[in-house]
Design a protein around this motif. Structure first.
Motif, PDB file in Angstrom:
ATOM      1  N   ASN A 122       0.840  -1.318   0.033  1.00 47.52           N
ATOM      2  CA  ASN A 122       0.105   0.042   0.085  1.00 47.52           C
ATOM      3  C   ASN A 122       0.877   1.121   0.118  1.00 47.52           C
ATOM      4  O   ASN A 122       0.387   2.106  -0.665  1.00 47.52           O
ATOM      5  CB  ASN A 122      -0.776   0.049   1.292  1.00 47.52           C
ATOM      6  N   ARG A 134       3.030   2.848  -9.357  1.00 46.53           N
ATOM      7  CA  ARG A 134       1.678   2.936  -8.244  1.00 46.53           C
ATOM      8  C   ARG A 134       0.602   1.896  -9.107  1.00 46.53           C
ATOM      9  O   ARG A 134       0.290   1.089  -8.272  1.00 46.53           O
ATOM     10  CB  ARG A 134       1.263   4.313  -8.221  1.00 46.53           C
ATOM     11  N   GLU A 177       3.894   1.529  -1.383  1.00 42.82           N
ATOM     12  CA  GLU A 177       4.171   1.747  -2.637  1.00 42.82           C
ATOM     13  C   GLU A 177       3.113   2.075  -3.775  1.00 42.82           C
ATOM     14  O   GLU A 177       3.298   3.078  -4.773  1.00 42.82           O
ATOM     15  CB  GLU A 177       4.913   0.221  -3.334  1.00 42.82           C
ATOM     16  N   ALA A 178       1.954   1.554  -3.640  1.00 43.21           N
ATOM     17  CA  ALA A 178       0.847   2.054  -4.399  1.00 43.21           C
ATOM     18  C   ALA A 178       0.414   3.408  -4.224  1.00 43.21           C
ATOM     19  O   ALA A 178      -0.187   3.897  -5.128  1.00 43.21           O
ATOM     20  CB  ALA A 178      -0.503   0.949  -4.246  1.00 43.21           C
ATOM     21  N   THR A 179       0.800   3.989  -3.027  1.00 48.73           N
ATOM     22  CA  THR A 179       0.303   5.467  -2.716  1.00 48.73           C
ATOM     23  C   THR A 179       1.402   6.313  -2.687  1.00 48.73           C
ATOM     24  O   THR A 179       1.438   7.568  -2.240  1.00 48.73           O
ATOM     25  CB  THR A 179      -0.361   5.566  -1.579  1.00 48.73           C
ATOM     26  N   LYS A 202       1.024  -0.732 -10.692  1.00 51.34           N
ATOM     27  CA  LYS A 202       1.415  -2.204 -10.923  1.00 51.34           C
ATOM     28  C   LYS A 202       1.380  -2.373  -9.519  1.00 51.34           C
ATOM     29  O   LYS A 202       1.000  -3.694  -8.931  1.00 51.34           O
ATOM     30  CB  LYS A 202       2.866  -2.407 -11.147  1.00 51.34           C
ATOM     31  N   CYS A 203       1.747  -1.508  -8.409  1.00 56.54           N
ATOM     32  CA  CYS A 203       1.711  -1.954  -7.025  1.00 56.54           C
ATOM     33  C   CYS A 203       0.197  -2.170  -6.532  1.00 56.54           C
ATOM     34  O   CYS A 203      -0.009  -2.861  -5.469  1.00 56.54           O
ATOM     35  CB  CYS A 203       2.230  -1.061  -6.186  1.00 56.54           C
ATOM     36  N   GLN A 204      -0.736  -1.104  -7.021  1.00 58.68           N
ATOM     37  CA  GLN A 204      -2.222  -1.197  -6.549  1.00 58.68           C
ATOM     38  C   GLN A 204      -2.652  -2.634  -6.981  1.00 58.68           C
ATOM     39  O   GLN A 204      -3.572  -3.340  -6.553  1.00 58.68           O
ATOM     40  CB  GLN A 204      -2.694  -0.350  -7.203  1.00 58.68           C
ATOM     41  N   GLU A 205      -2.196  -3.104  -8.379  1.00 59.54           N
ATOM     42  CA  GLU A 205      -2.639  -4.606  -8.839  1.00 59.54           C
ATOM     43  C   GLU A 205      -2.306  -5.617  -7.983  1.00 59.54           C
ATOM     44  O   GLU A 205      -3.064  -6.500  -7.460  1.00 59.54           O
ATOM     45  CB  GLU A 205      -2.261  -4.726 -10.416  1.00 59.54           C
ATOM     46  N   LYS A 206      -1.105  -5.468  -7.444  1.00 58.42           N
ATOM     47  CA  LYS A 206      -0.365  -6.525  -6.425  1.00 58.42           C
ATOM     48  C   LYS A 206      -1.087  -6.369  -4.970  1.00 58.42           C
ATOM     49  O   LYS A 206      -1.465  -7.485  -4.504  1.00 58.42           O
ATOM     50  CB  LYS A 206       0.967  -6.282  -6.427  1.00 58.42           C
ATOM     51  N   LEU A 207      -1.467  -5.111  -4.700  1.00 55.16           N
ATOM     52  CA  LEU A 207      -2.170  -4.934  -3.337  1.00 55.16           C
ATOM     53  C   LEU A 207      -3.520  -5.539  -3.304  1.00 55.16           C
ATOM     54  O   LEU A 207      -3.904  -6.300  -2.593  1.00 55.16           O
ATOM     55  CB  LEU A 207      -2.322  -3.435  -2.894  1.00 55.16           C
TER      56      LEU A 207
END
Length: 201
Positions: free
Chosen positions: A130, A143, A132-134, A145-150
């Motif tokens: 989270n 962001r 990394e996604a933000t 790609k990290c949201q997809e992983k999150l």
């Protein structure tokens, strides 16, 4: 549902750690020592500190001597993590010691505490993914790609929580039974690790 008790405690531990974000900061467990909540908080705190040990030791510019000291800390932390899991399993063994196990009951591939160990690590993955996604200084692509992983991690949290709760319910009902094997880690034991016991001569 036990996961609904455990996961918020894991989150509380992670958030408390990140107030100072220092691997040497003392733990300030807010729960009474005679409560399972105390064990859950302590377990995740060890996981959280070790997560950051693992980040630090991967610094390519780390001094080799410092890296060796840190490796020793990681080894010690791994032993504490294992001990904490066994303490949590002891809680479940005691709690369900009087359950009448059904004749057709089955054993699970892992104990409740080892499943909770995975949930504790998952809480750390969710927290840091989270971040990394933000992260404001990251690119939109990063962001996204990290949201997809999150999103995957959050789905995993749901599935793992359900599996843990189902396992504990099955144990409560006698449909499954607990059988805990001590980990018997050998690399820290001076009597079992050849490198250690040969150097004692």
């Amino acid at each position: 549902m036990f996961s609904k008790i455990a996961f918020p405690i894991f989150e509380q531990s992670i958030n408390d750690y990140h107030q100072f974000d220092n691997v040497d900061q003392p733990v300030n467990n807010p729960f009474s020592k005679d409560k399972i909540e105390h064990l859950l908080y302590a377990k995740n705190w060890v996981d959280t500190v070790q997560w950051h040990y693992e980040d630090i030791i991967r610094n390519p510019a780390i001094d080799p001597v410092e890296a060796l000291v840190l490796k020793r800390k990681i080894d010690a932390s791994n032993q504490v993590r294992t001990d904490m899991v066994e303490y949590i399993d002891s809680y479940f063994l005691q709690k369900y010691s009087n359950v009448k196990v059904k004749d057709n009951a089955k054993i699970n591939s892992e104990s409740p505490a080892w499943a909770l160990d995975r949930l504790s690590i998952l809480a750390l993955k969710i927290f840091h993914m989270n971040e990394e996604a933000t992260r404001e200084d990251a690119s939109p692509e990063h962001r996204a790609k990290c949201q997809e992983k999150l999103n995957v991690l959050l789905e995993q949290k749901k599935d793992l929580s359900t599996a843990i709760d189902d396992l504990i319910t099955d144990i409560e009902n006698g449909d499954k039974y607990m059988k805990v094997y001590k980990q018997m880690k050998m690399y820290n034991d001076e009597e079992l690790n050849p490198v250690l016991y040969q150097n004692k001569k």
